[in-house]
Enzyme design. Sequence first.
Site, PDB file in Angstrom:
ATOM      1  CB  SER A 227     -29.507 -29.480  11.837  1.00 37.21           C
ATOM      2  OG  SER A 227     -30.726 -29.416  12.565  1.00 37.21           O
ATOM      3  CG  ASP A 228     -30.770 -23.235   9.663  1.00 38.62           C
ATOM      4  OD1 ASP A 228     -31.650 -22.972  10.518  1.00 38.62           O
ATOM      5  OD2 ASP A 228     -30.378 -22.405   8.827  1.00 38.62           O
ATOM      6  CD1 TRP A 229     -36.086 -24.600  14.518  1.00 41.02           C
ATOM      7  CD2 TRP A 229     -33.863 -24.610  14.615  1.00 41.02           C
ATOM      8  NE1 TRP A 229     -35.722 -24.534  15.840  1.00 41.02           N
ATOM      9  CE2 TRP A 229     -34.368 -24.537  15.933  1.00 41.02           C
ATOM     10  CE3 TRP A 229     -32.484 -24.646  14.442  1.00 41.02           C
ATOM     11  CZ2 TRP A 229     -33.548 -24.491  17.063  1.00 41.02           C
ATOM     12  CZ3 TRP A 229     -31.653 -24.600  15.559  1.00 41.02           C
ATOM     13  CH2 TRP A 229     -32.191 -24.522  16.850  1.00 41.02           C
ATOM     14  N   GLY A 230     -34.781 -27.818  10.482  1.00 35.12           N
ATOM     15  CA  GLY A 230     -35.348 -28.562   9.372  1.00 35.12           C
ATOM     16  C   GLY A 230     -34.357 -28.874   8.264  1.00 35.12           C
TER      17      GLY A 230
END
Length: 430
Positions: A227-230
């Site tokens: 995932s992208d962060w968050g």
Amino acid sequence: MTDNPLDRLTLAERAALTSGESLWRTQAIERAGIPSITLSDGPHGVRRQPDDGDHLGVGHSTPATCFPPAVALGSSWDPDLARRVGEALGRESRAMDVQVLLGPGVNIKRSPLCGRNFEYFSEDPRLSGVLGAALVLGIQSQGVGAAVKHFAANNQETDRMRVSAEVDERTLREIYLPAFQHVVTVAKPWMVMTAYNRVNGVYASEHPWLLTEVLREEWGFRGVVVSDWGAVDDRVAALWAGLDLEMPTSGRASDASVVKAVEAGALDQELLDASAARVLALVARAQPGEGTFDAGAHHRLAREVAGQCAVLLKNDGVLPLGLQDSVAVVGELARTPRYQGAGSSHIVPTRLDDVLTEMRALAGRELEYAPGYRLGDAGRSPELEEEARAVGGGGGAPPPGGGGAPPAPGGGGAPTPQQQPDTPPPPRAP
């Protein structure tokens, strides 16, 4: 005794493998001898932060070579050049004990308002795919993984955590997906990073059509989807869709939700095991940090790249400049350059060149200089504007504070701390 490391892990440990341990590291399972590995922002320079760093990019990072970003590299139309940059990034990653570099970004430029256009190569899917694949091949030739991003239809920053990109399948396949497909099938990146946005109403990190049907079944991707962060809204739904690794750490909260879902029969354990196995395979192929890199040679490469990426749209006879003639340099950015973009790809450069110093070096003498304005909120200054209008031809001494000495022979400015404008640009996540 089994050869399958998964068989030695509890359900909780398998869930832990599919989420981060910290901002930049995967989970280690010490009892089973499974180490963590380090991921780091890129791909225009290795932004290696300490484990307690901040993912938004406002904290300090280890000095690294400042390469021209993708918006410049795309103007070179040169895959060999992109591969050489990738090789240098791979060497710096190894020297900094980074196992996966988060890049390149191959999203298509569709809006001039997109705050990450500087991270993307082009408006053209073919050019983006070819240069992206070359960069990945270069990075991975050094034993470091690349994570192509942001999959998919991440073409704006406004409300990016919630916005839905409404795109019909033909348009997706003709414009938004071909660059990813080329990189995945030709360069075989170790990772693919999902986007923040929704695609046709479904979060990219929870999109089974994108992550399983297209990416894995059609294109044959065998690596880790991160995932992208968050970016993960529902960890269980993300695992169902084909996401293998949630980053950064959730403090083990989402791990518990995965265990609960498996025990309740809401999540097939085979899906969890498949994702955990892919993370284990990534950890197994990762190599520890090793050696150093030649900062001077890499800076010279960055200068070469910058030269190859420059595009002259029109010349009405002014160029080339006759630096022996009367020349004045005007503008604060001539001595305090704003380089790369903001946020997660912004690095501390090992060396930083500026226009004023380079022009004085070429002329072999001082050139008159006036800043003309102030950076940041101060903006226009009548006094500085008047000074700039008064600046005449070359040969005069610069005003106080107006630039530095020419660089040493061999090209490239002297090592320098990061130069910041009066008001730093706003942070962005990976």
